[in-house]
Every structure is written in structure tokens, then in C-alpha cells.
Motif scaffolding. Sequence first.
Motif, PDB file in Angstrom:
ATOM      1  N   PRO A 112       1.240 -36.348  15.500  1.00 18.37           N
ATOM      2  CA  PRO A 112       2.496 -35.971  16.187  1.00 18.37           C
ATOM      3  C   PRO A 112       3.270 -34.965  15.346  1.00 18.37           C
ATOM      4  O   PRO A 112       3.198 -34.981  14.107  1.00 18.37           O
ATOM      5  N   PHE A 113       4.025 -34.107  16.014  1.00 14.58           N
ATOM      6  CA  PHE A 113       4.744 -33.047  15.308  1.00 14.58           C
ATOM      7  C   PHE A 113       6.112 -32.882  15.963  1.00 14.58           C
ATOM      8  O   PHE A 113       6.210 -32.745  17.181  1.00 14.58           O
ATOM      9  N   VAL A 114       7.171 -32.921  15.145  1.00 18.67           N
ATOM     10  CA  VAL A 114       8.536 -32.849  15.667  1.00 18.67           C
ATOM     11  C   VAL A 114       9.318 -31.780  14.907  1.00 18.67           C
ATOM     12  O   VAL A 114       9.293 -31.737  13.671  1.00 18.67           O
ATOM     13  N   VAL A 115      10.000 -30.930  15.654  1.00 21.13           N
ATOM     14  CA  VAL A 115      10.885 -29.911  15.075  1.00 21.13           C
ATOM     15  C   VAL A 115      12.229 -30.011  15.795  1.00 21.13           C
ATOM     16  O   VAL A 115      12.362 -29.536  16.923  1.00 21.13           O
ATOM     17  N   PRO A 116      13.242 -30.600  15.180  1.00 22.45           N
ATOM     18  CA  PRO A 116      14.540 -30.781  15.851  1.00 22.45           C
ATOM     19  C   PRO A 116      15.265 -29.467  16.140  1.00 22.45           C
ATOM     20  O   PRO A 116      15.918 -29.326  17.172  1.00 22.45           O
ATOM     21  N   ASP A 117      15.162 -28.503  15.207  1.00 21.02           N
ATOM     22  CA  ASP A 117      15.826 -27.204  15.397  1.00 21.02           C
ATOM     23  C   ASP A 117      14.935 -26.116  14.814  1.00 21.02           C
ATOM     24  O   ASP A 117      14.905 -25.917  13.597  1.00 21.02           O
ATOM     25  N   ALA A 118      14.190 -25.441  15.688  1.00 23.60           N
ATOM     26  CA  ALA A 118      13.221 -24.453  15.226  1.00 23.60           C
ATOM     27  C   ALA A 118      13.883 -23.267  14.552  1.00 23.60           C
ATOM     28  O   ALA A 118      13.276 -22.610  13.686  1.00 23.60           O
ATOM     29  N   CYS A 119      15.136 -22.976  14.908  1.00 25.02           N
ATOM     30  CA  CYS A 119      15.824 -21.835  14.293  1.00 25.02           C
ATOM     31  C   CYS A 119      16.078 -22.066  12.799  1.00 25.02           C
ATOM     32  O   CYS A 119      16.248 -21.109  12.031  1.00 25.02           O
ATOM     33  N   GLU A 120      16.074 -23.331  12.401  1.00 28.22           N
ATOM     34  CA  GLU A 120      16.299 -23.674  11.007  1.00 28.22           C
ATOM     35  C   GLU A 120      14.982 -23.881  10.263  1.00 28.22           C
ATOM     36  O   GLU A 120      15.001 -24.158   9.055  1.00 28.22           O
ATOM     37  N   ASP A 121      13.852 -23.761  10.978  1.00 27.11           N
ATOM     38  CA  ASP A 121      12.552 -23.981  10.347  1.00 27.11           C
ATOM     39  C   ASP A 121      12.035 -22.678   9.743  1.00 27.11           C
ATOM     40  O   ASP A 121      12.059 -21.628  10.399  1.00 27.11           O
ATOM     41  N   PRO A 122      11.583 -22.695   8.477  1.00 24.51           N
ATOM     42  CA  PRO A 122      11.155 -21.465   7.806  1.00 24.51           C
ATOM     43  C   PRO A 122       9.935 -20.819   8.456  1.00 24.51           C
ATOM     44  O   PRO A 122       9.716 -19.606   8.276  1.00 24.51           O
ATOM     45  N   VAL A 123       9.121 -21.588   9.182  1.00 25.46           N
ATOM     46  CA  VAL A 123       7.923 -21.025   9.831  1.00 25.46           C
ATOM     47  C   VAL A 123       8.181 -20.727  11.297  1.00 25.46           C
ATOM     48  O   VAL A 123       7.989 -19.602  11.772  1.00 25.46           O
ATOM     49  N   TYR A 124       8.647 -21.720  12.040  1.00 23.88           N
ATOM     50  CA  TYR A 124       8.692 -21.607  13.492  1.00 23.88           C
ATOM     51  C   TYR A 124       9.904 -20.861  14.021  1.00 23.88           C
ATOM     52  O   TYR A 124       9.990 -20.599  15.226  1.00 23.88           O
ATOM     53  N   ALA A 125      10.806 -20.461  13.137  1.00 27.48           N
ATOM     54  CA  ALA A 125      11.922 -19.616  13.570  1.00 27.48           C
ATOM     55  C   ALA A 125      11.411 -18.265  14.070  1.00 27.48           C
ATOM     56  O   ALA A 125      12.078 -17.603  14.871  1.00 27.48           O
ATOM     57  N   ALA A 126      10.210 -17.889  13.626  1.00 27.52           N
ATOM     58  CA  ALA A 126       9.634 -16.601  14.041  1.00 27.52           C
ATOM     59  C   ALA A 126       8.804 -16.702  15.320  1.00 27.52           C
ATOM     60  O   ALA A 126       8.276 -15.692  15.799  1.00 27.52           O
ATOM     61  N   ASN A 127       8.691 -17.909  15.866  1.00 24.89           N
ATOM     62  CA  ASN A 127       7.958 -18.086  17.115  1.00 24.89           C
ATOM     63  C   ASN A 127       8.636 -17.263  18.222  1.00 24.89           C
ATOM     64  O   ASN A 127       9.850 -17.363  18.416  1.00 24.89           O
ATOM     65  N   PRO A 128       7.904 -16.435  18.959  1.00 27.52           N
ATOM     66  CA  PRO A 128       8.508 -15.592  19.998  1.00 27.52           C
ATOM     67  C   PRO A 128       9.318 -16.372  21.023  1.00 27.52           C
ATOM     68  O   PRO A 128      10.343 -15.883  21.520  1.00 27.52           O
ATOM     69  N   LEU A 129       8.879 -17.587  21.359  1.00 27.95           N
ATOM     70  CA  LEU A 129       9.611 -18.398  22.328  1.00 27.95           C
ATOM     71  C   LEU A 129      10.933 -18.905  21.751  1.00 27.95           C
ATOM     72  O   LEU A 129      11.889 -19.138  22.487  1.00 27.95           O
ATOM     73  N   VAL A 130      10.957 -19.091  20.444  1.00 29.97           N
ATOM     74  CA  VAL A 130      12.205 -19.476  19.774  1.00 29.97           C
ATOM     75  C   VAL A 130      13.152 -18.291  19.734  1.00 29.97           C
ATOM     76  O   VAL A 130      14.348 -18.410  20.022  1.00 29.97           O
ATOM     77  N   LEU A 131      12.603 -17.125  19.408  1.00 31.99           N
ATOM     78  CA  LEU A 131      13.426 -15.913  19.362  1.00 31.99           C
ATOM     79  C   LEU A 131      13.997 -15.574  20.729  1.00 31.99           C
ATOM     80  O   LEU A 131      15.118 -15.056  20.840  1.00 31.99           O
ATOM     81  N   ASP A 132      13.234 -15.895  21.790  1.00 29.33           N
ATOM     82  CA  ASP A 132      13.702 -15.628  23.154  1.00 29.33           C
ATOM     83  C   ASP A 132      14.700 -16.667  23.646  1.00 29.33           C
ATOM     84  O   ASP A 132      15.299 -16.502  24.711  1.00 29.33           O
ATOM     85  N   GLY A 133      14.843 -17.764  22.895  1.00 32.28           N
ATOM     86  CA  GLY A 133      15.765 -18.818  23.301  1.00 32.28           C
ATOM     87  C   GLY A 133      15.158 -19.819  24.265  1.00 32.28           C
ATOM     88  O   GLY A 133      15.872 -20.690  24.768  1.00 32.28           O
ATOM     89  N   ALA A 134      13.848 -19.741  24.523  1.00 28.67           N
ATOM     90  CA  ALA A 134      13.210 -20.669  25.458  1.00 28.67           C
ATOM     91  C   ALA A 134      13.006 -22.034  24.832  1.00 28.67           C
ATOM     92  O   ALA A 134      13.094 -23.065  25.511  1.00 28.67           O
ATOM     93  N   ILE A 135      12.698 -22.067  23.532  1.00 27.15           N
ATOM     94  CA  ILE A 135      12.451 -23.331  22.837  1.00 27.15           C
ATOM     95  C   ILE A 135      13.305 -23.378  21.580  1.00 27.15           C
ATOM     96  O   ILE A 135      13.328 -22.426  20.796  1.00 27.15           O
ATOM     97  N   ARG A 136      13.985 -24.480  21.398  1.00 31.76           N
ATOM     98  CA  ARG A 136      14.758 -24.679  20.159  1.00 31.76           C
ATOM     99  C   ARG A 136      14.303 -25.963  19.463  1.00 31.76           C
ATOM    100  O   ARG A 136      14.207 -26.011  18.240  1.00 31.76           O
ATOM    101  N   ALA A 137      13.999 -26.999  20.279  1.00 30.81           N
ATOM    102  CA  ALA A 137      13.525 -28.271  19.725  1.00 30.81           C
ATOM    103  C   ALA A 137      12.181 -28.601  20.358  1.00 30.81           C
ATOM    104  O   ALA A 137      11.942 -28.325  21.542  1.00 30.81           O
ATOM    105  N   TYR A 138      11.284 -29.207  19.557  1.00 26.30           N
ATOM    106  CA  TYR A 138       9.933 -29.473  20.035  1.00 26.30           C
ATOM    107  C   TYR A 138       9.440 -30.812  19.502  1.00 26.30           C
ATOM    108  O   TYR A 138       9.691 -31.184  18.350  1.00 26.30           O
TER     109      TYR A 138
END
Length: 265
Positions: free
Chosen positions: A22-48
Motif C-alpha cells: 500500500p502507498f499513501v501520499v497525503p499531500d503530493a505538493c509537499e512530496d520531494p518526488v511526486y510534486a513533479a507528477n504532471p497530474l499534481v502540477l495540473d491540480g488533478a491529484i493532491r492526495a493519493y
Amino acid sequence: APCTRVPDALSFCAEVVRTGRPFVVPDACEDPVYAANPLVLDGAIRAYAGEPLLFDGHVIGALSMFDSKPRTFTQTDLQVLHAQARLATAVVRQRAVLQKRATVVCRAGVDELRVALDREQLVVHYHPVVQLNSERIIGVEALVRWKHPVRGLIMPLEFIPMAEQSGLIDELGEWVLRMAARQAACWKAAGRDLDVAINLSPAQMSESGFVDRFLDVISEVAAPPERIILEVTESALLDQPDVAESLTRLRSSGIRLALDDFGTG
């Protein structure tokens, strides 16, 4: 809108599949890796939150929930996600079991059909073709049936596809042709000029030597070729352009052609 391509290194689901956990990211914008995810940058996904789908010890995918805002997933959220993942894999497992059973049943059906051919369990029924203005029977359509010893009379739609897939269609088709052509010869000898329409499978038409075997049967039983109508499917003509030469040879022998839906009668 065009689909957003997410590199595997930045994909939440790819991480679940790679680790099998299982994998949980409460706030992707604060994550050093997944903040660069295109869906995060587009605002579609913030928590996963993602749960692996396991089948026979292998990870076959990920079931996920996400939010466009930061979110602390509760224990209940994760338990529901885990339960849904187990349900999804149970469905996959059940489908695999059904597919395996269907394969076994299909093989058993092919064996039964082979026995039916050997033991003459197939019969040809002749449906009359009536001229509307005179109400006179001008011909018949030869339709094969399987007189099963247990299941009773089986319609061609149930066994013709199986015959085509197993390669039995050539033997079955030639048997139907021989029976119908022989009947046409009997009617001709009795002074009854009836057209006899015979369904032709696309699989038969694709076999080399089909035309020669067909004409040999017509000649052998002394059937009047001008009274034989071969019904072919439109899809066969479209999917097999090379059958045109075979059909031309058949027509030149006096046999007529008609379009029909094979196996539905």
C-alpha cells in the motif's frame, strides 16, 4: 482533452505495483518526488492512496483513491480500499476459473461434435421457400441440426462456431453439401424442380481445394448444378477478397450464389 503521460518514476500506481505494498501520499505538493507528477502540477491529484491487486502471488495492478485537495486518509478509508482490492482480485480469479471451465467445455463439445459426425447424429432439415404471388413452393433451404442424444435438437448457432474454430467445419460442411445435393438429385429424378440453398461457411471458403471437392460431390451424386444455391456471408466477401476466383468458378459451373448470415438458421 489529450491524455496526460505520467513517467513511471513519478507515477503513484507504478510505485504500488513496483513494491507490492500500500502507498499513501497525503499531500503530493509537499512530496520531494511526486510534486513533479504532471497530474499534481495540473491540480488533478493532491492526495493519493493505493492498494496492490494481487493474483497468484503477482501484482497485476493497483486500486486507488485520490483527492484534488490534501487529505489525511483515515484507517477506515484504507480498510475500505483494501477490501475493494480483495474484491477486485476475487472477480479476476473467478473470471480466470470460468475461462478455464469454458475452455474445457469447448474441448468436450468439439469431441462430442466429432462423435456426432461419426455416428450420423446430424440431420438436415429443409425449410420451404414460397413464391408469394403464386403461393407455390419453389425451393428449400438446407439447414443442419444436431440431434444430440441427451440435449435433443441443437440449432446451428450453438455448434457452427465451434466447428469453425476446431477445423471440423470442412467435414461438417461437406457432409451437409452431400446430403442436400443428393436430395436435389432425388427431387430432380422425381420431376420436382426445386432450388436447394446451402449455407457456406467463410472457413470452408478459405480452404484450398474447396471448389474441386464441392464440384466433385455435385458430380458424384448427379445433382443438377442449376438448382444449387450457395449462400455466403457478406463479411466473407469483404474479409477474404481472394475467394472471388473460387466463387467465379462455382458460378461458371451453373451454381448460383446468394448472400446470407451463416449459422443463424
